[in-house]
Design a protein around this motif. Sequence first.
Motif, mmCIF file in Angstrom:
data_model
loop_
_atom_site.group_PDB
_atom_site.id
_atom_site.type_symbol
_atom_site.label_atom_id
_atom_site.label_comp_id
_atom_site.label_asym_id
_atom_site.label_seq_id
_atom_site.Cartn_x
_atom_site.Cartn_y
_atom_site.Cartn_z
ATOM 1 N N ILE A 1 22.848 43.039 47.254
ATOM 2 C CA ILE A 1 24.142 43.584 46.815
ATOM 3 C C ILE A 1 24.733 42.662 45.758
ATOM 4 C CG2 ILE A 1 26.532 44.003 47.576
ATOM 5 C CD1 ILE A 1 25.428 45.090 50.189
ATOM 6 N N LEU A 2 25.214 43.246 44.686
ATOM 7 C CA LEU A 2 25.813 42.446 43.602
ATOM 8 C C LEU A 2 27.321 42.367 43.768
ATOM 9 C CD1 LEU A 2 24.107 43.801 40.367
ATOM 10 C CD2 LEU A 2 23.453 41.856 41.774
ATOM 11 N N ILE A 3 27.878 41.216 43.468
ATOM 12 C CA ILE A 3 29.331 41.055 43.456
ATOM 13 C C ILE A 3 29.717 40.788 42.003
ATOM 14 C CG2 ILE A 3 31.299 39.831 44.432
ATOM 15 C CD1 ILE A 3 29.492 41.137 46.593
ATOM 16 N N ALA A 4 30.393 41.767 41.408
ATOM 17 C CA ALA A 4 30.694 41.685 39.975
ATOM 18 C C ALA A 4 32.200 41.757 39.753
ATOM 19 C CB ALA A 4 29.978 42.821 39.248
ATOM 20 N N GLY A 5 32.590 41.775 38.495
ATOM 21 C CA GLY A 5 34.021 41.823 38.159
ATOM 22 C C GLY A 5 34.301 40.830 37.047
ATOM 23 N N GLY A 6 35.518 40.847 36.588
ATOM 24 C CA GLY A 6 35.868 40.011 35.432
ATOM 25 C C GLY A 6 35.942 38.534 35.753
ATOM 26 N N ALA B 1 26.793 47.671 44.260
ATOM 27 C CA ALA B 1 27.611 46.557 43.789
ATOM 28 C C ALA B 1 29.054 46.689 44.239
ATOM 29 C CB ALA B 1 27.565 46.503 42.261
ATOM 30 N N VAL B 2 29.690 45.538 44.371
ATOM 31 C CA VAL B 2 31.136 45.473 44.555
ATOM 32 C C VAL B 2 31.711 44.993 43.230
ATOM 33 C CG1 VAL B 2 33.011 44.217 45.700
ATOM 34 C CG2 VAL B 2 30.979 44.902 47.011
ATOM 35 N N VAL B 3 32.661 45.745 42.680
ATOM 36 C CA VAL B 3 33.359 45.271 41.482
ATOM 37 C C VAL B 3 34.724 44.766 41.935
ATOM 38 C CG1 VAL B 3 34.378 45.912 39.269
ATOM 39 C CG2 VAL B 3 32.178 46.896 39.956
ATOM 40 N N LEU B 4 34.965 43.481 41.762
ATOM 41 C CA LEU B 4 36.265 42.928 42.128
ATOM 42 C C LEU B 4 37.228 43.095 40.967
ATOM 43 C CD1 LEU B 4 35.483 39.629 44.065
ATOM 44 C CD2 LEU B 4 36.525 41.717 44.948
ATOM 45 N N ALA B 5 38.410 43.600 41.276
ATOM 46 C CA ALA B 5 39.420 43.808 40.234
ATOM 47 C C ALA B 5 40.621 42.916 40.530
ATOM 48 C CB ALA B 5 39.843 45.269 40.221
ATOM 49 N N ASP B 6 41.133 42.304 39.500
ATOM 50 C CA ASP B 6 42.346 41.487 39.599
ATOM 51 C C ASP B 6 43.420 42.250 38.830
ATOM 52 O OD1 ASP B 6 44.386 39.681 39.186
ATOM 53 O OD2 ASP B 6 43.095 38.045 38.498
ATOM 54 N N CYS C 1 37.612 44.097 34.401
ATOM 55 C CA CYS C 1 36.510 44.661 35.202
ATOM 56 C C CYS C 1 35.930 45.931 34.572
ATOM 57 C CB CYS C 1 36.922 44.871 36.655
ATOM 58 S SG CYS C 1 38.064 46.223 36.899
ATOM 59 N N PHE C 2 36.485 46.397 33.442
ATOM 60 C CA PHE C 2 35.926 47.597 32.788
ATOM 61 C C PHE C 2 34.429 47.436 32.474
ATOM 62 C CE2 PHE C 2 40.238 49.030 30.744
ATOM 63 C CZ PHE C 2 40.708 49.361 32.002
ATOM 64 N N PRO C 3 34.021 46.301 31.876
ATOM 65 C CA PRO C 3 32.588 46.196 31.533
ATOM 66 C C PRO C 3 31.684 46.295 32.757
ATOM 67 C CG PRO C 3 33.840 44.472 30.414
ATOM 68 C CD PRO C 3 34.778 45.134 31.382
ATOM 69 N N SER C 4 32.118 45.736 33.904
ATOM 70 C CA SER C 4 31.289 45.836 35.118
ATOM 71 C C SER C 4 31.171 47.300 35.539
ATOM 72 C CB SER C 4 31.909 45.054 36.281
ATOM 73 O OG SER C 4 32.063 43.715 35.958
ATOM 74 N N ILE C 5 32.305 48.005 35.527
ATOM 75 C CA ILE C 5 32.292 49.418 35.934
ATOM 76 C C ILE C 5 31.392 50.225 34.991
ATOM 77 C CG2 ILE C 5 33.750 51.489 36.105
ATOM 78 C CD1 ILE C 5 35.926 49.684 37.273
ATOM 79 N N ASP C 6 31.537 49.983 33.689
ATOM 80 C CA ASP C 6 30.687 50.688 32.710
ATOM 81 C C ASP C 6 29.212 50.410 32.988
ATOM 82 O OD1 ASP C 6 32.896 51.662 31.474
ATOM 83 O OD2 ASP C 6 32.871 50.240 29.805
ATOM 84 N N TYR C 7 28.916 49.134 33.263
ATOM 85 C CA TYR C 7 27.517 48.730 33.485
ATOM 86 C C TYR C 7 26.904 49.539 34.633
ATOM 87 C CZ TYR C 7 23.459 45.769 34.349
ATOM 88 O OH TYR C 7 22.176 45.313 34.522
ATOM 89 N N PHE C 8 27.612 49.594 35.774
ATOM 90 C CA PHE C 8 27.036 50.272 36.942
ATOM 91 C C PHE C 8 27.045 51.792 36.757
ATOM 92 C CE2 PHE C 8 28.608 46.200 38.835
ATOM 93 C CZ PHE C 8 27.344 45.642 38.955
ATOM 94 N N GLU C 9 28.086 52.318 36.103
ATOM 95 C CA GLU C 9 28.118 53.770 35.856
ATOM 96 C C GLU C 9 26.929 54.169 34.981
ATOM 97 O OE1 GLU C 9 32.851 55.005 36.241
ATOM 98 O OE2 GLU C 9 31.978 54.728 34.248
ATOM 99 N N ARG D 1 43.406 53.176 40.590
ATOM 100 C CA ARG D 1 42.309 54.121 40.348
ATOM 101 C C ARG D 1 42.500 54.836 39.001
ATOM 102 N NH1 ARG D 1 38.506 56.680 43.228
ATOM 103 N NH2 ARG D 1 39.247 55.941 45.220
ATOM 104 N N GLN D 2 43.746 55.240 38.758
ATOM 105 C CA GLN D 2 44.025 55.929 37.484
ATOM 106 C C GLN D 2 43.790 55.005 36.307
ATOM 107 O OE1 GLN D 2 47.894 57.593 37.243
ATOM 108 N NE2 GLN D 2 47.328 59.437 38.358
ATOM 109 N N ALA D 3 44.272 53.769 36.439
ATOM 110 C CA ALA D 3 44.131 52.813 35.334
ATOM 111 C C ALA D 3 42.659 52.531 35.046
ATOM 112 C CB ALA D 3 44.870 51.522 35.675
ATOM 113 N N LEU D 4 41.842 52.561 36.100
ATOM 114 C CA LEU D 4 40.409 52.285 35.912
ATOM 115 C C LEU D 4 39.638 53.548 35.544
ATOM 116 C CD1 LEU D 4 39.675 49.892 38.935
ATOM 117 C CD2 LEU D 4 39.969 49.271 36.542
ATOM 118 N N ASP D 5 40.317 54.711 35.604
ATOM 119 C CA ASP D 5 39.686 55.986 35.298
ATOM 120 C C ASP D 5 38.413 56.179 36.140
ATOM 121 O OD1 ASP D 5 39.427 58.420 34.105
ATOM 122 O OD2 ASP D 5 38.366 57.658 32.334
#
Length: 200
Positions: free
Chosen positions: A21-26, A111-116, A123-131, A156-160
């Motif tokens: 499992i990957l732990i990702a995020g900014g 993966a878990v994307v951690l958002a601050d 964290c947008f690039p991590s989300i884009d990567y996994f999507e 959720r809205q802000a992250l689309d």
Amino acid sequence: MDYVRSDRGSSGPRLPLALKILIAGGFGAGKTTLVSALSEVRPLQTEEVLTSVSIGTDDLSGVEAKTTTTVAMDFGRITINEDLQVYLFGTPGQDRFWFLWDELAFGALGAVVLADTRRLADCFPSIDYFEQRGIPFVVGVNCFDGSRRFGIEAVRQALDLDPEVPMVLCDARDRQSAKLVLISLVEHVARQRGEPVPVA
Ligand SMILES: Nc1nc2c(ncn2[C@@H]2O[C@H](COP(=O)(O)OP(=O)(O)OP(=O)(O)O)[C@@H](O)[C@H]2O)c(=O)[nH]1
Ligand SMILES: [Mg+2]
């Protein structure tokens, strides 16, 4: 489910299956902290002290107290039972280490994307990567002290995000809270694959 290895010949020692499992995020979102909170072994960390050389490269706004950063990866392990282990790989947070991601992501369950919420766009690039790669992920909203709290739906809205991507509020320092994030990922993967959702 796919496993990192399934080395279970009839002869020789029984080796546990391993989920990755990957732990990702900014940058500074709490990846190293989460892996440390969860790992039963002393986590392998590749922390280096942030020096004046990184000024202008590493954006510390919002995380001014940060003194170190991960330069390769974090690694931790959780034993579920004698047949199953979870390997956690924390990704490096900075753009200049992107070249490591494909290696780290190979064979990952999800993966878990951690958002601050102080630096949500990180964290947008991590989300884009996994999507883009079709790797299932959940978003853990790491609740830093003193950060403005937003409702989960506003984040959720802000992250689309797609409506089916789970979002969990968490405290990366707290093992129990971090475990709930992992459980939501495993349930999400099972749902996506049409497999029975494991009972936590
Ligand atoms: N208050 C609070 N502090 C946290 C939390 N998670 C992490 N921190 C602190 O935030 C700082 C950054 O955390 P790290 O775990 O190093 O973040 P990271 O994502 O690994 O950072 P990089 O590897 O540099 O991208 C550390 O000082 C942590 O102690 C949290 O949930 N709450
Ligand atoms: Mg780190």
